[in-house]
Design a protein around this motif. Structure first.
Motif, short mmCIF file in Angstrom:
data_model
loop_
_atom_site.label_atom_id
_atom_site.label_comp_id
_atom_site.label_asym_id
_atom_site.label_seq_id
_atom_site.Cartn_x
_atom_site.Cartn_y
_atom_site.Cartn_z
N ARG A 181 0.55 -1.43 -0.22
CA ARG A 181 -0.39 0.22 0.44
C ARG A 181 0.57 1.54 -0.41
N PHE A 182 1.53 1.30 0.91
CA PHE A 182 2.15 2.50 1.34
C PHE A 182 3.88 1.98 0.96
N CYS A 183 4.93 2.84 0.27
CA CYS A 183 6.46 3.03 0.52
C CYS A 183 6.59 4.43 0.37
N THR A 184 8.00 4.60 0.53
CA THR A 184 9.06 5.90 0.95
C THR A 184 9.75 5.65 -0.78
N PRO A 185 9.69 6.94 -1.11
CA PRO A 185 10.40 7.37 -2.65
C PRO A 185 11.58 6.51 -2.72
N GLU A 186 12.09 6.78 -2.24
CA GLU A 186 13.59 5.47 -2.13
C GLU A 186 12.68 3.93 -2.29
N GLY A 187 11.71 3.30 -2.33
CA GLY A 187 11.12 2.35 -2.40
C GLY A 187 11.10 1.48 -1.29
N GLU A 188 11.34 1.66 0.12
CA GLU A 188 11.06 1.24 1.21
C GLU A 188 9.41 0.99 2.07
N MET A 189 8.99 -0.71 1.88
CA MET A 189 7.73 -0.75 1.36
C MET A 189 7.28 -0.61 2.79
N ASP A 190 6.13 -0.07 3.51
CA ASP A 190 5.83 -1.26 4.46
C ASP A 190 4.26 -1.70 4.69
N PHE A 191 4.07 -2.53 5.76
CA PHE A 191 3.68 -3.22 5.47
C PHE A 191 2.19 -3.47 6.42
N LYS A 192 2.35 -2.18 7.42
CA LYS A 192 1.86 -2.72 9.00
C LYS A 192 0.51 -1.78 8.12
N ALA A 193 0.86 -0.55 7.70
CA ALA A 193 -0.16 0.85 7.76
C ALA A 193 -1.48 0.08 6.75
N LYS A 194 -2.72 -0.06 7.16
CA LYS A 194 -3.69 -0.78 6.23
C LYS A 194 -4.94 0.36 5.93
N ASP A 195 -4.80 1.72 6.67
CA ASP A 195 -5.60 3.32 6.31
C ASP A 195 -5.60 3.96 5.09
N GLY A 196 -6.63 4.78 4.87
CA GLY A 196 -6.81 4.94 3.55
C GLY A 196 -5.38 5.76 3.09
N ALA A 197 -5.44 6.80 2.02
CA ALA A 197 -4.42 7.26 1.95
C ALA A 197 -3.29 8.47 1.89
N ASP A 198 -4.94 9.16 2.76
CA ASP A 198 -4.48 10.08 4.01
C ASP A 198 -4.04 9.57 5.04
N GLN A 199 -4.17 9.18 5.58
CA GLN A 199 -3.44 8.48 6.73
C GLN A 199 -1.92 7.78 6.36
N ALA A 200 -1.15 8.35 5.41
CA ALA A 200 0.49 7.18 4.54
C ALA A 200 0.77 7.72 6.59
N PRO A 201 1.95 6.59 6.86
CA PRO A 201 3.09 6.78 7.82
C PRO A 201 4.52 7.72 7.60
N PRO A 202 4.80 8.11 8.48
CA PRO A 202 5.64 9.66 8.02
C PRO A 202 6.75 8.87 7.54
N GLY A 203 7.04 9.69 5.58
CA GLY A 203 7.90 9.53 4.87
C GLY A 203 6.96 8.93 4.07
N THR A 204 6.19 7.95 3.89
CA THR A 204 5.42 7.23 3.33
C THR A 204 4.64 7.86 1.58
N ARG A 205 4.62 7.45 1.16
CA ARG A 205 3.41 8.02 0.18
C ARG A 205 2.73 6.12 -0.18
N PRO A 206 1.25 6.65 -1.03
CA PRO A 206 0.73 5.43 -1.54
C PRO A 206 1.55 5.46 -2.65
N TRP A 207 1.87 4.12 -3.36
CA TRP A 207 2.67 3.63 -3.68
C TRP A 207 2.70 4.14 -5.12
N PHE A 208 1.30 4.32 -5.37
CA PHE A 208 1.26 5.21 -7.22
C PHE A 208 1.42 6.61 -6.97
N ASP A 209 1.54 7.16 -5.57
CA ASP A 209 2.07 8.50 -5.67
C ASP A 209 3.33 8.67 -5.84
#
Length: 273
Positions: A181-209
């Motif tokens: 769902r979410f990753c950093t601009p460098e491609g570090e993937m976060d697998f804990k967050a499951k909320d909507g796109a506006d609840q991205a963990p710090p330093g991450t964005r939805p993968w498609f953004d």
């Protein structure tokens, strides 16, 4: 007509009503199901029967719940307390359905759309996505399936590198294709967050953004992210609208640049877990 379909998760009643809504004809139409065919909903067996009954007119991707079924059936993973896989695992056609699932896809490119269940790391373009998916599909169909299923769990490595080898490469690719769902601009993937796109963990964005993702030049359709809801952008379709949680089952009719969204309400109303 060609239709892309969001997550089913064993909601066969909604599937039947959607097929009726679009007047689906196996001789005329094609259906592409974007993964998570089974589990959490009430009718996984019936869902697979319906999809398989459509023959070559239905093409399915594997999602994380489908891979989980294979792992539970192989005895390498215990069932989750909220699984609804019992009837399928006890079915007299259990081995038939497990084998059928093993021969489905992890990614497809058809009708101008790249189709995955969850997402793509920013380092991948369409060609690499299809190559990694094809490699894993061959492993799923091969004789070492139990070992693959045993080693596919875990969140590491959390960043793709072309230098990855063996099960680390496979695990990272499976996680991207079926869980991202979410990753950093460098491609570090976060697998804990499951909320909507506006609840991205710090330093991450939805993968498609991620602005530098190499797949930005291709249209992509995906499911997996029920809290995201319907995403309908010119080059993106997110079609998991939480059917199993009491939302809607969503399909998109695609025809070149044109598309139409079709939705039917789902009555499963399970509780997330």
């Amino acid at each position: 007509m060609n239709y892309l379909l969001g997550d089913l998760q064993g909601c066969c009643d909604a599937l039947q009503r959607l097929l009726a809504e679009i007047d689906f004809s196996p001789s005329r139409d094609r259906l592409y199901v974007l993964g998570d065919l089974v589990n959490r909903g009430p009718a996984s067996v019936e869902t697979l029967e319906t999809l398989a009954g459509l023959g070559a007119s239905a093409t399915c991707l594997l999602g994380n719940h489908d891979l989980h079924l294979l792992a539970v059936a192989a005895g390498v993973r215990p069932p989750h307390h909220s699984d609804t896989l019992g009837p399928l695992l006890a079915s007299t056609r259990r081995e038939h359905w497990l084998n059928w699932l093993r021969h489905q896809h992890l990614a497809l490119f058809e009708h101008g759309w790249l189709m995955v269940h969850a997402g793509l790391p920013p380092q991948w373009d369409a060609a690499q996505t299809l190559a990694e998916a094809s490699r894993i599909e061959a492993e799923l169909q091969g004789p070492d399936l139990p070992a693959l299923l045993q080693h596919m769990y875990g969140n590491e490595p959390s960043r793709w590198s072309d230098s990855l080898q063996g099960y680390e490469r496979t695990r990272c690719a499976i996680n991207a294709l079926t869980r991202l769902r979410f990753c950093t601009p460098e491609g570090e993937m976060d697998f804990k967050a499951k909320d909507g796109a506006d609840q991205a963990p710090p330093g991450t964005r939805p993968w498609f953004d991620i602005p530098t993702r190499r797949s930005a030049d291709v249209r992509i359709a995906f499911g997996h992210w029920s809290t995201l809801g319907l995403l309908n952008r010119p080059a993106l379709l997110g079609l998991d609208t939480g059917c199993v949680w009491g939302g809607s089952l969503t399909a998109a009719r695609i025809d070149g640049e044109a598309r139409e969204i079709i939705q039917v309400p789902c009555k499963a109303a399970q509780q997330p877990g």
